[in-house]
Design an enzyme around this catalytic site. Structure first.
Site, PDB file in Angstrom:
ATOM      1  N   THR A  93      10.760  12.226   3.875  1.00 42.12           N
ATOM      2  CA  THR A  93      11.626  13.040   4.381  1.00 42.12           C
ATOM      3  C   THR A  93      12.853  13.040   3.746  1.00 42.12           C
ATOM      4  O   THR A  93      14.005  13.417   4.665  1.00 42.12           O
ATOM      5  CB  THR A  93      11.732  13.013   5.839  1.00 42.12           C
ATOM      6  OG1 THR A  93      11.951  11.369   6.028  1.00 42.12           O
ATOM      7  CG2 THR A  93      10.152  12.973   6.781  1.00 42.12           C
TER       8      THR A  93
ATOM      9  N   GLY B  38      16.217  13.838   2.433  1.00 43.06           N
ATOM     10  CA  GLY B  38      16.959  15.131   2.017  1.00 43.06           C
ATOM     11  C   GLY B  38      16.915  16.157   3.359  1.00 43.06           C
ATOM     12  O   GLY B  38      17.576  17.130   3.337  1.00 43.06           O
ATOM     13  N   THR B  39      16.346  15.658   4.505  1.00 45.04           N
ATOM     14  CA  THR B  39      16.154  16.665   5.460  1.00 45.04           C
ATOM     15  C   THR B  39      17.576  17.255   5.878  1.00 45.04           C
ATOM     16  O   THR B  39      17.664  18.591   6.343  1.00 45.04           O
ATOM     17  CB  THR B  39      15.690  16.011   6.757  1.00 45.04           C
ATOM     18  OG1 THR B  39      16.144  14.939   6.876  1.00 45.04           O
ATOM     19  CG2 THR B  39      13.831  15.839   6.454  1.00 45.04           C
ATOM     20  N   GLY B  40      18.498  16.368   6.304  1.00 41.91           N
ATOM     21  CA  GLY B  40      19.676  16.801   6.649  1.00 41.91           C
ATOM     22  C   GLY B  40      20.580  17.765   5.903  1.00 41.91           C
ATOM     23  O   GLY B  40      21.198  18.896   6.296  1.00 41.91           O
ATOM     24  N   CYS B  41      20.726  17.364   4.466  1.00 44.99           N
ATOM     25  CA  CYS B  41      21.371  18.409   3.843  1.00 44.99           C
ATOM     26  C   CYS B  41      20.561  19.617   3.517  1.00 44.99           C
ATOM     27  O   CYS B  41      21.263  20.500   3.286  1.00 44.99           O
ATOM     28  CB  CYS B  41      21.189  17.605   2.117  1.00 44.99           C
ATOM     29  SG  CYS B  41      21.741  15.915   2.374  1.00 44.99           S
TER      30      CYS B  41
ATOM     31  N   LYS C 116      20.868  17.099  16.159  1.00 38.23           N
ATOM     32  CA  LYS C 116      19.392  17.107  15.693  1.00 38.23           C
ATOM     33  C   LYS C 116      18.725  15.717  16.353  1.00 38.23           C
ATOM     34  O   LYS C 116      19.028  14.833  16.082  1.00 38.23           O
ATOM     35  CB  LYS C 116      19.516  16.903  14.187  1.00 38.23           C
ATOM     36  CG  LYS C 116      20.157  18.088  13.393  1.00 38.23           C
ATOM     37  CD  LYS C 116      20.223  17.803  11.999  1.00 38.23           C
ATOM     38  CE  LYS C 116      21.420  16.751  11.450  1.00 38.23           C
ATOM     39  NZ  LYS C 116      21.523  16.579  10.220  1.00 38.23           N
TER      40      LYS C 116
HETATM   41  O1  PXL Z   1      21.290  12.888   3.784  1.00 40.71           O
HETATM   42  C1  PXL Z   1      22.606  12.542   3.603  1.00 40.71           C
HETATM   43  C2  PXL Z   1      23.158  12.381   2.213  1.00 40.71           C
HETATM   44  C3  PXL Z   1      24.081  13.161   1.706  1.00 40.71           C
HETATM   45  N1  PXL Z   1      24.439  13.069   0.627  1.00 40.71           N
HETATM   46  C4  PXL Z   1      24.067  12.129  -0.432  1.00 40.71           C
HETATM   47  C5  PXL Z   1      22.781  11.422  -0.034  1.00 40.71           C
HETATM   48  C6  PXL Z   1      22.537  11.532   1.270  1.00 40.71           C
HETATM   49  C7  PXL Z   1      20.974  10.841   1.843  1.00 40.71           C
HETATM   50  O2  PXL Z   1      20.452  10.019   0.949  1.00 40.71           O
HETATM   51  O3  PXL Z   1      22.265  10.615  -0.889  1.00 40.71           O
HETATM   52  C8  PXL Z   1      24.482  12.230  -1.786  1.00 40.71           C
END
Ligand code: PXL
Length: 265
Positions: free
Chosen positions: A204, A206-209, A173
């Site tokens: 932004t 939470g984008t990766g999750c 990414k």
């Molecule tokens: O985006 C990575 C991530 C994964 N898991 C939890 C998070 C975060 C980012 O804040 O809080 C629980």
């Protein structure tokens, strides 16, 4: 029966990332979302105020409860916190007959650590090898492989370095580079370049999750990896465009944006 997707990840009390982002994404994309919680964070728009891991046996028990009765068509992993949890989850995933999307979460948007430094080697040698798709960002690439990406030209080298640990596919990414958000998806032979315009929006979280969960949702529906990644990128790009202010800091992406489209099904 509705496709079922399992997220193995940490809880974000602020509702923007982690388990909460994963389940919202799954709802928006029409699959049944289920969760194995690995850690609980006290978190809001300003950062992570605290984090607590669950015991390995609690993680194992949640996983077995879900997989042995309900069954899963895809698994997504996120925050795993410790070497012990990484190794337990890798073993559980390797014994499950479903594609696995591994988001090798290292730090939060605010730079708070979500993975112990002592767990990096377990991610490299135990978790990445069981991944159908690994989805590192550029910081995670650097942490895991030592490859530093400064421009689009370096994305190929980053992908090769991650693939060397054994995931079937890697999605690098490149969103933290300037210019368009350019990602590279490859299995070492096929190459798919995914480009999206950069939205001028700081909200932004939470984008990766969200992206990893959207990929898992597509795989659970039977899409190929390139199809699932392409649709997931479209979904997360829309969610970023619709990201909104919340609290005093960085707000979340909007998981519901696609539900409000005229043709949402
Ligand atoms: O985006 C990575 C991530 C994964 N898991 C939890 C998070 C975060 C980012 O804040 O809080 C629980």
């Amino acid at each position: 029966m509705i496709p079922r997707v399992l997220t193995v990840a940490g809880s974000d009390s602020g509702g923007g990332a982690g388990i909460q982002a994963d389940l919202k994404t799954m709802l928006a994309l029409g699959v049944h979302g289920m969760s194995v919680i690995t850690a609980v964070t006290a978190q809001n728009s300003l950062g992570v105020q605290g984090a607590w891991e669950l015991p390995v046996e609690a993680v194992r028990a949640q996983y077995r409860s879900v997989v042995d009765d309900i069954g899963v068509q895809a698994v997504k992993t996120g925050m795993l916190a410790s070497a012990e949890l990484v190794e337990a989850v890798a073993e559980l995933v390797s014994g499950t007959d479903a594609p696995a999307v591994v988001d090798p979460v290292g730090v939060s948007k605010h730079g708070d650590p979500l993975l112990a430094a002592t767990a990096l080697e377990s991610v490299r040698t135990r978790l990445l090898p069981v991944a159908t798709v690994a989805t590192p960002n550029l910081d995670e690439v650097a942490q895991l492989t030592g490859v530093r990406v400064d421009s689009e030209d370096d994305l190929r080298q980053a992908a090769a370095a991650v693939l060397a640990y054994g995931p079937r596919w890697v999605l690098i990414k490149g969103g933290h580079l300037s210019g368009d958000a350019l990602d590279l998806l490859t299995d070492g032979s096929a190459e798919h370049w995914l480009r999206a315009p950069r939205h001028d929006n700081r909200h932004t979280h939470g984008t990766g999750c969200t992206l990893a969960s959207a990929i898992a949702s597509g795989l659970a529906k039977g899409l190929t990896v390139p199809e699932a990644v392409r649709e997931a990128k479209e979904y997360v790009t829309g969610a970023i465009a619709a990201g909104f202010r919340l609290g005093a800091g960085i707000g979340p992406v909007d998981h519901g944006w696609a539900l409000r489209r005229p043709h949402a099904g």
